[in-house]
Design an enzyme around this catalytic site. Structure first.
Site, PDB file in Angstrom:
ATOM      1  N   ALA A 123      60.080  40.075  73.838  1.00 43.75           N
ATOM      2  CA  ALA A 123      60.874  41.200  73.320  1.00 43.75           C
ATOM      3  C   ALA A 123      61.950  41.660  74.305  1.00 43.75           C
ATOM      4  O   ALA A 123      62.908  42.323  73.911  1.00 43.75           O
ATOM      5  CB  ALA A 123      59.947  42.374  73.007  1.00 43.75           C
ATOM      6  N   TYR A 246      48.361  57.435  87.777  1.00 48.12           N
ATOM      7  CA  TYR A 246      49.117  57.333  86.516  1.00 48.12           C
ATOM      8  C   TYR A 246      50.366  58.215  86.556  1.00 48.12           C
ATOM      9  O   TYR A 246      51.428  57.755  86.954  1.00 48.12           O
ATOM     10  CB  TYR A 246      48.223  57.635  85.291  1.00 48.12           C
ATOM     11  CG  TYR A 246      48.853  57.025  84.057  1.00 48.12           C
ATOM     12  CD1 TYR A 246      48.482  55.768  83.593  1.00 48.12           C
ATOM     13  CD2 TYR A 246      49.920  57.662  83.405  1.00 48.12           C
ATOM     14  CE1 TYR A 246      49.127  55.163  82.520  1.00 48.12           C
ATOM     15  CE2 TYR A 246      50.573  57.076  82.335  1.00 48.12           C
ATOM     16  CZ  TYR A 246      50.165  55.836  81.895  1.00 48.12           C
ATOM     17  OH  TYR A 246      50.813  55.252  80.839  1.00 48.12           O
TER      18      TYR A 246
END
Ligand code: NAD
Length: 402
Positions: A123, A246
């Site tokens: 992609a 994160y």
């Protein structure tokens, strides 16, 4: 996509072969069952009013992207184009789970008369973007929703051809925390050294917003974005225990760039469409199982959400995203930073307080007693089509055939 059922079947009894955070085998019938279960959930919930009719999902074969495609097709009656990067069966080896999922999705959609086009390739490349544009022009005309749900460790930049690799590291300080060795079933301490500037730049080049923006540019230039188009990219925030690795780590910088990309896309679309970032709940997917600390957090979180009867997986999350946020018939509800929040149940103060309490207690000896690690393990192998009721796992099957 076609499967080859005519070849002499190298019939295999397919069993899970788990190696850390990956399972190197996948079961075609189990993956199909997984897709059918998600379709059944959406059908049971019922159709979504005022919903999109032509949908492009980038990252459509597993996790949140697959759920988005299923909700678009079976909840909205939409024609879908799904882009993903998956391996077909080769030399008697099983295909990747996402490959089986996509074949199963395509079959189920076509059975109900719904157009479904699969595009298997990188992609990030210009070629796949162009191939997608052509497919939209031929089969859909224009798209009224673009879902961006890629999770990848690597990106070949389409202009510079540089290969970028993402890393999951803290920024500015060493990270020491509890983590779960899911193979050995041991809670242990993990230490991760801080990222270099290069690590931060590399991770943003893979998981940041540039590729999403390039997709929207390519679609807009080709004239295949419908007036009023919506586009959404998925992100995560989560609780403080995961922040060093994160939200405040290399992936967090990349996700911040996705939010900036939403602003840039909104400026470019200038009122003819809207870009959103949706903050989703932590769920078991191939991507999340690779993040240190997250499998332990999910095991504890699921325990609490299950006890409170508010546990959701990808399909429940995405159905709510469509029905109660993106297509609720009102303006799309967003937080103070303009983001859609579908992580509302995970982030409830009472849920987080309970998880925090368990986090302080959890160790190898009480792991199974106070967490949902058993559920985590079941959900993990389910991603690869194992452990589904109704599938005969002792029966030899042709891995090239679905
Ligand atoms: P996943 O691993 O299940 O799915 C990733 C998808 O990307 C697959 O369809 C895969 O084929 C596709 N893909 C990867 N590289 C590709 C490439 N080069 N070309 C084409 N397709 C490619 O991941 P997921 O957990 O569903 O994550 C999707 C998004 O949701 C990510 O942005 C992630 O950060 C976000 N998110 C995940 C969680 C979670 O807990 N899993 C929580 C919140 C947000």
């Amino acid at each position: 996509m076609t499967t080859n059922c005519s070849t002499e079947p190298p019939s295999l009894v397919i069993k899970p072969r788990v190696r850390g955070f990956i399972c190197v085998t996948a079961h075609p019938h189990g993956c199909q069952e997984n897709v059918h279960n998600q379709i059944d959930y959406v059908k049971e919930k019922g159709p979504i009013a005022d919903s999109p009719k032509n949908v492009l999902v980038i990252g459509a074969s597993t996790g949140y992207g697959l759920a988005s495609r299923i909700v678009a097709a079976f909840g909205c009656g939409a024609k879908t184009v799904g882009v993903f990067f998956e391996k077909p069966s080769d030399g008697g080896k099983t295909a990747s789970a996402g490959w089986y999922n996509s074949v199963a999705f395509e079959k189920a959609a076509k059975t109900e008369g719904l157009c479904a086009i699969n595009i298997n390739g990188d992609a990030f490349s210009d070629e796949i973007k162009q191939q997608t544009v052509e497919a939209i022009k031929t089969e859909l005309g224009k798209v009224d929703l673009v879902v961006y749900s890629l999770a990848s460790p690597r990106r070949i930049h389409p202009v510079t051809k540089a290969v970028h690799n993402s890393v999951l590291k803290p920024i500015g300080q060493t990270f020491c925390a509890k983590t779960l060795d899911t193979d050995k079933e041991v809670v242990k301490q993990i230490t991760i050294e801080p990222a270099s500037q290069e690590d931060i730049t590399e991770t943003a080049a893979v998981m940041g917003g540039e590729d999403w923006e390039m997709w929207i540019d390519a679609l807009e230039k080709a004239g295949v974005l419908a007036e009023g188009v919506k586009t959404v990219a998925y992100s995560y925030i989560g609780p403080e225990v995961t922040w060093p690795i994160y939200k405040d780590g290399t992936i967090g910088v990349a996700k911040l760039d996705v939010e900036k990309a939403a602003d840039r896309i909104n400026q470019k679309l200038a009122g003819s469409g809207t870009a959103y970032v949706s903050i989703n709940q932590a769920v078991v997917t191939q991507a999340s199982s690779a993040i240190p600390v997250v499998p332990l957090y999910i095991s504890l979180l699921f325990r609490i959400l299950r006890e409170k009867n508010i546990l959701e997986g990808c399909i429940e999350q995405i159905y709510r995203l469509f029905a109660e946020r993106l297509y609720a018939g009102t303006s799309v509800p967003v937080d103070e930073a303009g983001r859609i929040r579908i992580d509302d149940l995970e982030m409830k103060p009472e849920v987080q307080a309970a998880v925090k309490e368990l986090w302080s207690q959890v160790r190898t000896e009480n792991l199974k007693e106070i967490s949902d690690f058993e559920v985590y393990k079941k959900e993990f192998v389910k991603l690869f089509g194992f452990g589904l009721p109704g599938v005969d796992y002792e029966k030899p099957v042709n891995p090239a055939c679905l």
